[in-house]
Design a protein around this motif. Structure first.
Motif, PDB file in Angstrom:
ATOM      1  N   GLN A 150      15.845  55.515  19.836  1.00 40.06           N
ATOM      2  CA  GLN A 150      16.239  54.733  20.996  1.00 40.06           C
ATOM      3  C   GLN A 150      15.362  55.048  22.199  1.00 40.06           C
ATOM      4  OE1 GLN A 150      19.068  52.146  21.369  1.00 40.06           O
ATOM      5  NE2 GLN A 150      17.179  51.915  22.536  1.00 40.06           N
ATOM      6  N   SER A 197      19.445  58.744  20.447  1.00 37.84           N
ATOM      7  CA  SER A 197      18.516  59.090  19.375  1.00 37.84           C
ATOM      8  C   SER A 197      17.059  58.998  19.844  1.00 37.84           C
ATOM      9  CB  SER A 197      18.719  58.160  18.186  1.00 37.84           C
ATOM     10  OG  SER A 197      18.326  56.837  18.523  1.00 37.84           O
ATOM     11  N   SER A 198      16.180  59.684  19.112  1.00 39.83           N
ATOM     12  CA  SER A 198      14.747  59.622  19.408  1.00 39.83           C
ATOM     13  C   SER A 198      14.216  58.205  19.251  1.00 39.83           C
ATOM     14  CB  SER A 198      13.984  60.576  18.483  1.00 39.83           C
ATOM     15  OG  SER A 198      14.379  61.907  18.698  1.00 39.83           O
ATOM     16  N   VAL A 207      20.412  51.114  17.378  1.00 37.09           N
ATOM     17  CA  VAL A 207      19.196  51.185  18.186  1.00 37.09           C
ATOM     18  C   VAL A 207      18.959  49.827  18.824  1.00 37.09           C
ATOM     19  CG1 VAL A 207      16.701  51.540  18.160  1.00 37.09           C
ATOM     20  CG2 VAL A 207      18.185  52.988  16.747  1.00 37.09           C
ATOM     21  N   GLN A 223      26.240  53.504  17.690  1.00 38.59           N
ATOM     22  CA  GLN A 223      24.992  53.717  18.448  1.00 38.59           C
ATOM     23  C   GLN A 223      23.801  53.053  17.748  1.00 38.59           C
ATOM     24  OE1 GLN A 223      23.712  57.729  19.142  1.00 38.59           O
ATOM     25  NE2 GLN A 223      22.455  57.171  20.896  1.00 38.59           N
ATOM     26  N   THR A 244      27.725  62.709  20.729  1.00 39.58           N
ATOM     27  CA  THR A 244      26.823  61.920  19.893  1.00 39.58           C
ATOM     28  C   THR A 244      27.552  60.822  19.132  1.00 39.58           C
ATOM     29  OG1 THR A 244      27.096  63.503  18.076  1.00 39.58           O
ATOM     30  CG2 THR A 244      25.235  63.857  19.572  1.00 39.58           C
ATOM     31  N   SER A 293      23.983  62.036  24.147  1.00 40.47           N
ATOM     32  CA  SER A 293      22.696  62.286  23.500  1.00 40.47           C
ATOM     33  C   SER A 293      22.309  61.069  22.670  1.00 40.47           C
ATOM     34  CB  SER A 293      22.781  63.528  22.604  1.00 40.47           C
ATOM     35  OG  SER A 293      21.530  63.805  22.006  1.00 40.47           O
TER      36      SER A 293
END
Length: 460
Positions: free
Chosen positions: A284, A281-282, A395, A393, A89, A279
């Motif tokens: 994304q 993110s939601s 978005v 990371q 992550t 993994s």
């Protein structure tokens, strides 16, 4: 990849994989090729045996006994406590890798170098023992801890590089402004020692792709720079279809066939997969879904993300969302026009083998280098910028994703032509340089097995 001049004999090869899917899969493919000639034993964390089964290498019989679908391969699970799924992550992957590798050390040592354990008072650290002599060990580059012990016992050892050979100078050290610097500082000293004790390196790539990396290693003028390297890609073989995957595979084929007909037999489907380790993110996931809403899409998406998607996307007949996708089948289908990938090396090789353009969305590790290679060397697609875990990371918004898609489609014919040229290079290597290197490995194992049998005859 076989040579009719070679025949199966009493040779025995042990392959050792860490519990990372991107490392385990190409070693599985290599095991299958070698099992045509020799008996093969494949070691991996016991927790990954279900993964092996899912890929069609193991099957459960009616008596609940799990057996190999390839009669020449034995699978041994290591009780190494690597039971949790490997999930990345953030960018500091090396802090996750080292403890996993260290937990494998004791079980591997017991399996490789101890006498077969018959006493009930001694804990067996694997699903079973090895009860026959070993002629060669082929171990993933991360499973480096036992190489010196193998060398001292006279066992021929090859290190397996599951990715581009360019990862070797990166793992060992990268010279910047005259200062040696490693991308994996915690692992570098152990890797250099293991590499220097190895008898060779087997690389999951083709020689034609790796000239610069080979030169970079040679110029370092160290012990490991003289270790012979053999390139054996493509290793991909058809994944066996068992009762657990047959229904899903049929569903995927039928869906792709339908999309092919709906688009008047022209490629229209976008396939998207970020591998099994990363993994995102939601937030994304939601942006990706918005960007892809107007396209037929097959998406390898973990089921936990479904709850964050709008029902209009989930229930759309043009969207096929699956926790696991038979990737080689999908990429080879005529309905697929574009692959959106994290840029893992195995995925790129499968993409090249299928002759498909790719939009790389790199997240960590060698994926960033691989994406750059896709855009600047292979010219089969583009690499998204500042979208990895190194960049915290961020978005990536729907509008930016749509922009990349438009650029890909604007140059679609160029990328398709280049992808097919790469496909031809791949196919040429399979029948020439890679086959030559594979046959060298077969001859080495044959020679080791013959020498062992000669010694046994003399002793008798």
């Amino acid at each position: 990849m076989t040579d009719t001049d070679q025949i199966q004999n009493n040779g025995h090869v042990v392959l050792i994989a860490p519990p990372f899917d991107g490392h385990a899969i190409p070693l599985l493919d290599l095991a299958r090729h070698l099992s045509v000639h020799f008996h093969v034993t494949y070691l991996i964390s016991a927790s990954k045996l279900n993964f092996i089964k899912q890929h069609g290498y193991l099957v459960e019989k009616e008596n609940n006994k799990v057996v190999s679908t390839d009669t020449g391969i034995d699978f041994i699970g290591l009780f190494d406590h690597n039971d949790a799924d490997f999930e990345v992550t953030h960018s500091n992957v090396n802090t996750l890798v080292r403890p996993i590798i260290e937990r494998m050390y004791e079980p591997i040592q017991q399996v490789l170098f101890s006498q077969p354990i018959k006493s009930t008072s001694i804990s067996l650290l694997s699903t079973k023992s090895i009860d026959q002599p070993i002629d060669m060990i082929i171990a993933d580059i991360f499973v480096y801890s036992f190489v010196r012990n193998a060398k001292e016992r006279g066992i021929t050892t090859q290190m397996f590089c599951p990715t581009s050979f360019a990862v070797i100078p990166a793992l060992m050290r990268v010279v910047t402004n005259g200062t040696p610097k490693s991308e994996w500082p915690d692992l570098t000293p152990s890797l250099i020692e293991a590499y220097s004790f190895a008898d060779g390196v087997i690389c999951n790539s083709i020689e034609e792709f790796e000239q610069q990396a080979i030169e970079d290693v040679r110029q370092q003028a160290t012990l490991y720079s003289k270790v012979p390297v053999r390139f054996v890609a493509p290793l991909m073989s058809e994944t066996s279809v068992n009762k657990d995957t047959m229904e899903l595979t049929s569903r995927v084929k039928n869906w792709l066939n339908t999309q092919w007909e709906l688009a008047n037999q022209t490629p229209s489907v976008i396939y998207i997969a970020f591998g099994t380790s990363a993994s995102i993110s939601s937030a994304q996931v939601l942006q990706i879904a918005d960007a892809l809403a107007s396209y037929p899409v097959i998406w390898a998406l973990k089921s936990k993300f479904l709850e964050c998607l709008p029902s209009s996307f989930i229930n759309n007949a043009n969207s096929l969302l699956l926790d696991w996708v038979p990737q080689r089948l999908v990429l080879s289908h005529s309905a697929v026009c574009l692959f959106i990938s994290h840029g893992g090396w195995n995925s790129l090789l499968e993409c090249i083998s299928a002759g498909k353009p790719v939009l790389v969305w790199p997240l960590f590790g060698d994926q960033i280098t691989n994406g750059k290679c896709v855009e600047e060397e292979f010219h089969i697609g583009q690499c998204m910028k500042n979208a990895s875990f190194v960049d915290d990371q961020r978005v990536v918004l729907s509008a930016e994703i749509k922009g990349y898609l438009q650029q890909m489609f604007d140059r679609q014919m160029e990328y398709i032509q280049n992808a097919r040229q790469m496909q031809q290079k791949f196919a040429h290597a399979e029948q020439n340089s890679s086959l030559r290197y594979f046959n060298e490995i077969v001859r080495i194992i044959n020679d080791r097995a013959a020498a062992r049998l000669d010694r046994k005859t003399i002793e008798l």
